[in-house]
Design an enzyme around this catalytic site. Structure first.
Site, mmCIF file in Angstrom:
data_model
loop_
_atom_site.group_PDB
_atom_site.id
_atom_site.type_symbol
_atom_site.label_atom_id
_atom_site.label_comp_id
_atom_site.label_asym_id
_atom_site.label_seq_id
_atom_site.Cartn_x
_atom_site.Cartn_y
_atom_site.Cartn_z
ATOM 1 N N CYS A 131 0.860 -1.165 0.179
ATOM 2 C CA CYS A 131 -0.065 0.135 0.229
ATOM 3 C C CYS A 131 0.946 1.226 -0.048
ATOM 4 O O CYS A 131 1.233 1.690 0.924
ATOM 5 C CB CYS A 131 -0.872 0.056 0.944
ATOM 6 S SG CYS A 131 -1.979 1.467 1.197
ATOM 7 N N CYS A 134 -0.379 4.087 2.399
ATOM 8 C CA CYS A 134 0.188 3.709 3.887
ATOM 9 C C CYS A 134 1.503 4.018 4.120
ATOM 10 O O CYS A 134 2.079 4.460 5.147
ATOM 11 C CB CYS A 134 -0.409 2.517 4.150
ATOM 12 S SG CYS A 134 -2.243 2.377 4.378
#
Length: 177
Positions: A131, A134
């Protein structure tokens, strides 16, 4: 299974993983809690039973019960966040970036351990789960909280090696199956 048994269970073609497995679990840039919390969170994210059981057993020798729980919590909450925020990041519809997530993430605000450690563990899981949004957020947080670039690199090295070990163990099990 001990860490040595785990290394021994890896096939010859994964010799580099055997060598790296021992090397990444020591670091002059990280505390023992940071190393073993990263290892446990990364093992959870990597989803291999043998790896997870081995790492949890080893981590329990280096982590307090609160840190053991917090490491698992980092893997749990990032398992959710990585899917949600990866979608937001990759979606071609910019409207999703404007919508509130409406997902409970209370553990991030109160993880029960030093927030730097929890953020390092969250960064490792985000790397395993791929991700980018993130990764960027947690990288910023750990650097803001005083982590060095070398410490960040060491956390990602732990995540990378443990994930590769999980992939290799899963492949060998499938090929024998």
């Amino acid at each position: 299974m001990s860490l040595d048994d785990l290394k021994a269970s890896l096939p010859d073609y994964a010799k580099d993983l055997k060598l790296n497995l021992g090397g990444v679990l020591t670091s002059p840039n990280l505390t023992a809690q940071q190393i073993w919390g990263t290892a446990l969170a990364s093992a959870i994210a990597s989803r291999n039973d043998d790896l997870l059981r081995t790492i949890e057993s080893e981590a329990a020798q280096h982590l307090t019960p609160a840190a053991l729980t917090a490491s698992k919590a980092a893997a749990a909450v990032m398992g959710m966040n990585n899917i949600y925020y990866r979608f937001v990041h990759l979606s071609s519809n910019p409207d999703f970036k404007k919508l509130p997530a409406r997902l409970r993430m209370n553990v991030i605000g109160n993880p029960g351990v030093d927030k730097l450690d929890f953020e390092l563990w969250s960064l490792a899981v985000s790397a395993v789960n791929g991700c980018g949004m993130c990764i960027e957020a947690h990288e910023h947080e750990v650097l803001t909280k005083g982590a060095t670039k070398e410490a960040v690199q060491d956390v990602i090295r732990i995540a990378a090696v443990l994930h590769a070990v999980a992939v290799t163990l899963d492949a060998e099990r499938a090929l024998k199956g």
